[in-house]
Design a protein around this motif. Structure first.
Motif, PDB file in Angstrom:
ATOM      1  N   GLY A  27      19.276 -19.113 -14.215  1.00  0.00           N
ATOM      2  CA  GLY A  27      17.901 -18.661 -14.393  1.00  0.00           C
ATOM      3  C   GLY A  27      16.921 -19.767 -14.096  1.00  0.00           C
ATOM      4  O   GLY A  27      16.912 -20.328 -13.004  1.00  0.00           O
ATOM      5  N   ASP A  28      16.119 -20.120 -15.087  1.00  0.00           N
ATOM      6  CA  ASP A  28      15.095 -21.156 -14.910  1.00  0.00           C
ATOM      7  C   ASP A  28      15.521 -22.503 -15.483  1.00  0.00           C
ATOM      8  O   ASP A  28      14.683 -23.345 -15.783  1.00  0.00           O
ATOM      9  CB  ASP A  28      13.775 -20.712 -15.536  1.00  0.00           C
ATOM     10  CG  ASP A  28      13.816 -20.634 -17.063  1.00  0.00           C
ATOM     11  OD1 ASP A  28      14.935 -20.715 -17.641  1.00  0.00           O
ATOM     12  OD2 ASP A  28      12.761 -20.502 -17.675  1.00  0.00           O
ATOM     13  N   ALA A  29      16.842 -22.707 -15.627  1.00  0.00           N
ATOM     14  CA  ALA A  29      17.324 -23.952 -16.240  1.00  0.00           C
ATOM     15  C   ALA A  29      18.401 -24.627 -15.392  1.00  0.00           C
ATOM     16  O   ALA A  29      19.246 -23.970 -14.790  1.00  0.00           O
ATOM     17  CB  ALA A  29      17.868 -23.690 -17.636  1.00  0.00           C
ATOM     18  N   LEU A  30      18.327 -25.948 -15.370  1.00  0.00           N
ATOM     19  CA  LEU A  30      19.325 -26.801 -14.754  1.00  0.00           C
ATOM     20  C   LEU A  30      19.837 -27.714 -15.855  1.00  0.00           C
ATOM     21  O   LEU A  30      19.038 -28.401 -16.505  1.00  0.00           O
ATOM     22  CB  LEU A  30      18.696 -27.624 -13.624  1.00  0.00           C
ATOM     23  CG  LEU A  30      19.586 -28.608 -12.887  1.00  0.00           C
ATOM     24  CD1 LEU A  30      20.664 -27.856 -12.101  1.00  0.00           C
ATOM     25  CD2 LEU A  30      18.752 -29.476 -11.948  1.00  0.00           C
ATOM     26  N   THR A  31      21.143 -27.696 -16.098  1.00  0.00           N
ATOM     27  CA  THR A  31      21.691 -28.523 -17.176  1.00  0.00           C
ATOM     28  C   THR A  31      22.788 -29.438 -16.645  1.00  0.00           C
ATOM     29  O   THR A  31      23.476 -29.123 -15.680  1.00  0.00           O
ATOM     30  CB  THR A  31      22.274 -27.671 -18.332  1.00  0.00           C
ATOM     31  OG1 THR A  31      23.318 -26.852 -17.826  1.00  0.00           O
ATOM     32  CG2 THR A  31      21.205 -26.824 -18.989  1.00  0.00           C
TER      33      THR A  31
END
Length: 180
Positions: free
Chosen positions: A117-121
């Protein structure tokens, strides 16, 4: 500063970041002296250049990457780690402010990158052998490259003036020596 969960990086005021809402980091000091970190960047990822790999290792820091600066409490020498979303990593050793020295071999850190989604981890583990013994000072940072080629600099703390992750005032997180 003492560890909190999660810690919040702040964008350098000279270049506000319209694409990134937040970058949080959790830090865990292992009993054996190793470190666990989990970075989470949230925002409009389509507005960012997120490398898929193949970058020159010496210049990972010139593109979107998460970084870690580590020094022994009270010391001058420090180590810089760069972690690219393409799965590459690099480290540099310094004997003092921006005085680079040869780096001895070390085991590769464990890296687990995820985009959702709108996250990079990124979850990573650095073994104790990659770190100074005892109490540490950390500078936790990120470089964010936008699709227009602009760069935005995030850190736990920024020294006065232009972005400078190597500046001693940026090593704001104090971690005590591990307890067995």
């Amino acid at each position: 500063m003492t560890p909190a969960s999660p810690l919040e990086l702040v964008c350098h005021p000279a270049a506000p970041d319209a694409c990134v809402r937040r970058i949080g980091v959790t830090v865990t000091r292992e009993a054996d002296g190793g470190l666990g970190l989990r970075y989470r960047l949230e925002g409009a990822l389509d507005g960012l250049r997120i490398p898929a790999g193949g970058l020159p290792l010496e210049r990972l820091w010139a593109h979107t990457c998460f970084e870690l600066f580590v020094m022994a409490e009270g010391g001058e020498a420090y180590r810089e780690f760069n972690f690219s979303p393409g799965g590459q990593w690099m480290r540099f050793d310094f004997s003092a402010y921006r005085v680079r020295v040869d780096s001895p071999a070390m085991p590769a850190p464990q890296l687990d990158w995820r985009r959702s989604g709108d996250a990079l981890t990124l979850a990573l583990t650095l073994p104790a052998s990659a770190l100074p013994a005892g109490a540490l000072r950390l500078g936790i940072t990120a470089v964010v490259e936008h699709v227009d080629g602009s760069h935005h600099y995030w850190a736990l703390g920024h020294p006065p003036g232009k972005p400078d992750f190597h500046h001693r005032e940026g090593f704001v997180l104090a971690l005590p020596a591990p307890t067995p």
